[in-house]
Structures are given as structure tokens and as C-alpha cells.
Design a protein around this motif. Structure first.
Motif, PDB file in Angstrom:
ATOM      1  N   ASP A  85       3.138  -0.620 -29.396  1.00  0.00           N
ATOM      2  CA  ASP A  85       3.887  -1.743 -29.964  1.00  0.00           C
ATOM      3  C   ASP A  85       3.214  -3.085 -29.712  1.00  0.00           C
ATOM      4  OD1 ASP A  85       5.935  -0.010 -30.851  1.00  0.00           O
ATOM      5  OD2 ASP A  85       6.829  -0.019 -28.842  1.00  0.00           O
ATOM      6  N   GLY A  86       2.014  -3.043 -29.129  1.00  0.00           N
ATOM      7  CA  GLY A  86       1.282  -4.272 -28.862  1.00  0.00           C
ATOM      8  C   GLY A  86       1.667  -4.950 -27.560  1.00  0.00           C
ATOM      9  N   ARG A  87       2.496  -4.303 -26.738  1.00  0.00           N
ATOM     10  CA  ARG A  87       2.889  -4.880 -25.454  1.00  0.00           C
ATOM     11  C   ARG A  87       1.778  -4.672 -24.431  1.00  0.00           C
ATOM     12  NH1 ARG A  87       6.545  -2.196 -23.076  1.00  0.00           N
ATOM     13  NH2 ARG A  87       7.600  -3.848 -21.903  1.00  0.00           N
ATOM     14  N   ARG A  88       1.562  -5.700 -23.610  1.00  0.00           N
ATOM     15  CA  ARG A  88       0.531  -5.660 -22.576  1.00  0.00           C
ATOM     16  C   ARG A  88       1.176  -5.201 -21.263  1.00  0.00           C
ATOM     17  NH1 ARG A  88      -4.039  -8.533 -22.840  1.00  0.00           N
ATOM     18  NH2 ARG A  88      -3.697  -9.492 -20.780  1.00  0.00           N
ATOM     19  N   ILE A  89       0.687  -4.086 -20.752  1.00  0.00           N
ATOM     20  CA  ILE A  89       1.222  -3.519 -19.519  1.00  0.00           C
ATOM     21  C   ILE A  89       0.160  -3.646 -18.422  1.00  0.00           C
ATOM     22  CG2 ILE A  89       2.306  -1.536 -18.433  1.00  0.00           C
ATOM     23  CD1 ILE A  89       3.772  -2.620 -20.931  1.00  0.00           C
ATOM     24  N   ARG A  90       0.529  -4.323 -17.338  1.00  0.00           N
ATOM     25  CA  ARG A  90      -0.396  -4.487 -16.211  1.00  0.00           C
ATOM     26  C   ARG A  90      -0.167  -3.371 -15.193  1.00  0.00           C
ATOM     27  NH1 ARG A  90      -0.265  -9.250 -11.635  1.00  0.00           N
ATOM     28  NH2 ARG A  90       1.977  -8.861 -11.917  1.00  0.00           N
ATOM     29  N   PHE A  91      -1.242  -2.712 -14.788  1.00  0.00           N
ATOM     30  CA  PHE A  91      -1.188  -1.680 -13.756  1.00  0.00           C
ATOM     31  C   PHE A  91      -1.884  -2.215 -12.500  1.00  0.00           C
ATOM     32  CE2 PHE A  91      -0.803   0.524 -17.759  1.00  0.00           C
ATOM     33  CZ  PHE A  91       0.178   1.476 -17.516  1.00  0.00           C
ATOM     34  N   VAL A  92      -1.174  -2.196 -11.390  1.00  0.00           N
ATOM     35  CA  VAL A  92      -1.686  -2.676 -10.106  1.00  0.00           C
ATOM     36  C   VAL A  92      -1.661  -1.483  -9.151  1.00  0.00           C
ATOM     37  CG1 VAL A  92      -1.376  -4.369  -8.266  1.00  0.00           C
ATOM     38  CG2 VAL A  92      -0.700  -4.945 -10.607  1.00  0.00           C
ATOM     39  N   ALA A  93      -2.820  -1.094  -8.633  1.00  0.00           N
ATOM     40  CA  ALA A  93      -2.889   0.223  -7.997  1.00  0.00           C
ATOM     41  C   ALA A  93      -3.708   0.249  -6.713  1.00  0.00           C
ATOM     42  CB  ALA A  93      -3.469   1.230  -8.992  1.00  0.00           C
ATOM     43  N   THR A  94      -3.220   1.026  -5.768  1.00  0.00           N
ATOM     44  CA  THR A  94      -3.926   1.293  -4.522  1.00  0.00           C
ATOM     45  C   THR A  94      -3.306   2.512  -3.854  1.00  0.00           C
ATOM     46  OG1 THR A  94      -4.426   0.454  -2.293  1.00  0.00           O
ATOM     47  CG2 THR A  94      -2.417  -0.354  -3.314  1.00  0.00           C
ATOM     48  N   THR A  95      -4.077   3.247  -3.081  1.00  0.00           N
ATOM     49  CA  THR A  95      -3.535   4.374  -2.327  1.00  0.00           C
ATOM     50  C   THR A  95      -2.415   3.900  -1.413  1.00  0.00           C
ATOM     51  OG1 THR A  95      -5.624   5.594  -2.386  1.00  0.00           O
ATOM     52  CG2 THR A  95      -4.071   6.183  -0.637  1.00  0.00           C
ATOM     53  N   ARG A  96      -2.566   2.725  -0.828  1.00  0.00           N
ATOM     54  CA  ARG A  96      -1.592   2.102   0.079  1.00  0.00           C
ATOM     55  C   ARG A  96      -1.236   3.056   1.223  1.00  0.00           C
ATOM     56  NH1 ARG A  96       0.665  -0.392   3.715  1.00  0.00           N
ATOM     57  NH2 ARG A  96       2.609  -1.574   3.409  1.00  0.00           N
ATOM     58  N   TRP A  97      -2.266   3.313   2.058  1.00  0.00           N
ATOM     59  CA  TRP A  97      -2.060   4.166   3.221  1.00  0.00           C
ATOM     60  C   TRP A  97      -0.858   3.680   4.040  1.00  0.00           C
ATOM     61  CZ3 TRP A  97      -5.326   8.325   3.618  1.00  0.00           C
ATOM     62  CH2 TRP A  97      -6.509   8.285   2.854  1.00  0.00           C
ATOM     63  N   CYS A  98      -0.326   4.524   4.886  1.00  0.00           N
ATOM     64  CA  CYS A  98       0.870   4.162   5.662  1.00  0.00           C
ATOM     65  C   CYS A  98       0.500   3.274   6.855  1.00  0.00           C
ATOM     66  CB  CYS A  98       1.597   5.411   6.137  1.00  0.00           C
ATOM     67  SG  CYS A  98       0.560   6.624   6.978  1.00  0.00           S
ATOM     68  N   ASP A  99       1.306   2.234   7.074  1.00  0.00           N
ATOM     69  CA  ASP A  99       1.070   1.330   8.209  1.00  0.00           C
ATOM     70  C   ASP A  99       1.984   1.634   9.392  1.00  0.00           C
ATOM     71  OD1 ASP A  99       3.568   0.211   7.514  1.00  0.00           O
ATOM     72  OD2 ASP A  99       2.631  -1.370   6.321  1.00  0.00           O
ATOM     73  N   PHE A 100       2.838   2.641   9.256  1.00  0.00           N
ATOM     74  CA  PHE A 100       3.715   3.124  10.319  1.00  0.00           C
ATOM     75  C   PHE A 100       4.795   2.120  10.723  1.00  0.00           C
ATOM     76  CE2 PHE A 100      -0.484   5.152  10.919  1.00  0.00           C
ATOM     77  CZ  PHE A 100      -0.127   6.442  10.557  1.00  0.00           C
ATOM     78  N   ASP A 101       5.071   1.158   9.863  1.00  0.00           N
ATOM     79  CA  ASP A 101       6.120   0.177  10.136  1.00  0.00           C
ATOM     80  C   ASP A 101       7.377   0.432   9.303  1.00  0.00           C
ATOM     81  OD1 ASP A 101       4.779  -1.161  12.096  1.00  0.00           O
ATOM     82  OD2 ASP A 101       4.101  -2.826  10.836  1.00  0.00           O
ATOM     83  N   LEU A 102       7.545   1.638   8.810  1.00  0.00           N
ATOM     84  CA  LEU A 102       8.689   1.942   7.964  1.00  0.00           C
ATOM     85  C   LEU A 102      10.007   1.624   8.675  1.00  0.00           C
ATOM     86  CD1 LEU A 102       9.782   3.231   5.322  1.00  0.00           C
ATOM     87  CD2 LEU A 102       9.753   5.435   6.517  1.00  0.00           C
ATOM     88  N   PHE A 103      10.053   1.870   9.982  1.00  0.00           N
ATOM     89  CA  PHE A 103      11.272   1.614  10.757  1.00  0.00           C
ATOM     90  C   PHE A 103      11.159   0.350  11.603  1.00  0.00           C
ATOM     91  CE2 PHE A 103      10.960   6.293  10.265  1.00  0.00           C
ATOM     92  CZ  PHE A 103      12.093   6.487   9.483  1.00  0.00           C
ATOM     93  N   GLY A 104      10.142  -0.469  11.308  1.00  0.00           N
ATOM     94  CA  GLY A 104       9.951  -1.697  12.060  1.00  0.00           C
ATOM     95  C   GLY A 104       8.904  -1.550  13.149  1.00  0.00           C
ATOM     96  N   ALA A 105       8.410  -2.692  13.625  1.00  0.00           N
ATOM     97  CA  ALA A 105       7.346  -2.697  14.626  1.00  0.00           C
ATOM     98  C   ALA A 105       7.773  -2.026  15.929  1.00  0.00           C
ATOM     99  CB  ALA A 105       6.897  -4.131  14.888  1.00  0.00           C
ATOM    100  N   ALA A 106       9.045  -2.111  16.266  1.00  0.00           N
ATOM    101  CA  ALA A 106       9.521  -1.535  17.523  1.00  0.00           C
ATOM    102  C   ALA A 106       9.383  -0.014  17.548  1.00  0.00           C
ATOM    103  CB  ALA A 106      10.975  -1.931  17.755  1.00  0.00           C
TER     104      ALA A 106
END
Length: 259
Positions: A94-115
Motif C-alpha cells: 500500500d506504499g506504507r513505509r515500515i521501519r524495522f529496528v533489530a538486535t539479538t538483545r542478549w539478556c542483561d539479567f535485570d528482569l527483576f531489578g538490580a537487586a
């Protein structure tokens, strides 16, 4: 744009033949396609463009720094676009411009906070031993994974903040962006931080977020009424997983997501 989404096919052990979805305009591979890379050949003559974000198992028993250029060369030879800390724009029917922003984004282990980071990194030891990867000649352990993860996070935040005249933004990561993507079979435990990140503050900058890694399917919407950006973000995972564990039951290989 209609996006066919596949991830966690694990073709190094799974007997599975991917098929093109008739209505798809683009195929997104969200990682863990084949740890041997041989299975990537199945997407070489795909009828629509293929965007690929590598998963953690694409690096099993490999040196990270040399694996990246080798994987990129492999993908280029097959006509697959590998994206790592990269963005691109595709135009739909339809002529729409779709931006894809991509990375593996490994885990930083802060899912539950720094503590809770120490507990999360200790739980990650098992997964690192399964990978048996190295980085700069040293074991790709939890500390090294976190370093890579933070670099991915910094790039992703900056990329999403940049002005773009696209009609919609799609983020592709291998790791989940929210606690909401945790596998319900295992619930909230330290090991969950090896599968998801707390990227909820970035969700308002995307219209659609696609991920893999967890061997279950997700399709949920996060509303942003309390943020500067109104609207919502849809988060979708279409991971297949392992037949022997019952994870592939109900998987729809022809699933398409509209953005």
C-alpha cells in the motif's frame, strides 16, 4: 504490511519444513533457526524478503567475534538480510513505509531489578554451559552476555529515539522485552531473566515488537495511556520449540502479523 513470523525452529535437531504464508509480504526469523546454520538454506529462495535476527543458539560452540561476520556472509550468500543493531525500511503493497529496528538483545539479567541480578546470573550458568561459546577467546559467561546485552540495549534505545518518517516501527529481538513474555510453564524464577529483559520503557516507541527465545507463543498488547506516547504496542512471539517436549503442539507456521 503482513509479516510471517518464525523462530526457535531448531532445525539442527527438529524435522520441520517451513512453508511461505500466501499472504505474507515479508518473513521475519527471530532467532534459533539452526545452530549449525545449515537450515538457513531452506530460506534461500523464499518468495518474499527475509529479515533474520540471530538467536543465542546460532553461536553454540563458536567465537562470537568471528561468528558474526561468518554468519553475515552466510546470510548474504542465501539472500537473507541479517540485522544486528541495524535498522531498515521496507515499503508495503500500500506504499506504507515500515521501519524495522533489530538486535539479538542478549539478556542483561535485570528482569527483576538490580537487586536480583546476582541470583539471575547464577541461574544463567546452565544456559551458558549449553552454549559453550567464547567471546574474545574467553568463555561467553553471564558477565560477558550482560556486557553484550547492555550494548544492544543502548543501541536500541538510541535507534528508537531517532526521528523517522516511517508509517510504523517494528522491533525484532530474540529475547523477550517484558516480564509478560515469561513462559507460563516455569513462571517467575531467576532463570526467567535468561529469556526476557525489562524493556517495557522502550515499548511505547514501537508499534509492534516481535521476539522468540521462549518456546511458547505470545500475542499481547501493552497500552501506553500513562506515557507521553499514546496508543499501544503489540508483542508477538511465534516460537516453535521442540516436539519431544510438546512445545510445537499448536504452532502455526503460516502465522502472519499485520502492522
Amino acid at each position: 504490511m503482513r509479516l510471517q513470523l518464525l523462530s526457535d525452529l531448531h532445525l539442527e535437531t527438529e524435522a520441520y519444513t517451513p512453508e511461505p504464508a500466501p499472504e505474507a509480504e515479508l518473513l521475519v526469523l527471530a532467532g534459533d533457526v539452526d545452530s549449525s546454520w545449515a537450515g538457513l538454506e531452506r530460506f534461500a529462495r523464499w518468495p518474499v524478503p527475509v529479515l533474520f535476527v540471530a538467536g543465542n543458539h546460532e553461536f553454540d560452540q563458536r567465537e562470537l567475534r568471528t561468528a558474526w561476520p561468518a554468519l553475515r556472509a552466510r546470510c548474504e550468500s542465501l539472500g537473507i538480510t541479517l540485522l544486528e543493531r541495524e535498522a531498515c525500511v521496507r515499503v508495503d503493497r500500500d506504499g506504507r513505509r515500515i521501519r524495522f529496528v533489530a538486535t539479538t538483545r542478549w539478556c542483561d539479567f535485570d528482569l527483576f531489578g538490580a537487586a536480583e541480578r546476582d541470583r539471575a546470573t547464577r541461574a544463567a550458568g546452565y544456559f551458558m554451559r549449553v552454549m559453550r561459546a567464547t567471546c574474545d577467546g574467553r568463555p561467553f559467561d553471564a558477565a560477558a552476555v550482560r556486557e553484550e546485552a547492555l550494548a544492544c540495549r543502548a543501541w536500541l534505545q538510541q535507534a528508537l529515539a531517532e526521528d523517522c518518517d516511517a508509517d510504523a516501527t517494528v522491533v525484532i529481538t530474540h529475547y523477550g522485552p517484558s516480564l509478560r513474555s515469561v513462559d507460563p510453564r516455569y513462571g517467575l524464577q531467576p532463570g526467567s531473566a535468561s529469556f526476557c529483559n525489562d524493556d517495557e520503557d522502550l515499548l511505547p516507541l514501537a508499534d509492534l515488537w516481535l521476539h522468540g527465545h521462549l518456546h511458547c507463543r505470545h500475542d499481547y498488547t501493552v497500552e501506553h495511556s500513562g506515557t507521553a506516547r499514546r496508543g499501544s504496542t503489540r508483542v508477538v512471539s511465534n516460537a516453535r520449540g521442540h516436539v519431544r517436549k510438546g512445545e510445537a503442539a499448536g504452532h502455526d507456521g503460516l502465522l502472519c502479523v499485520k502492522v
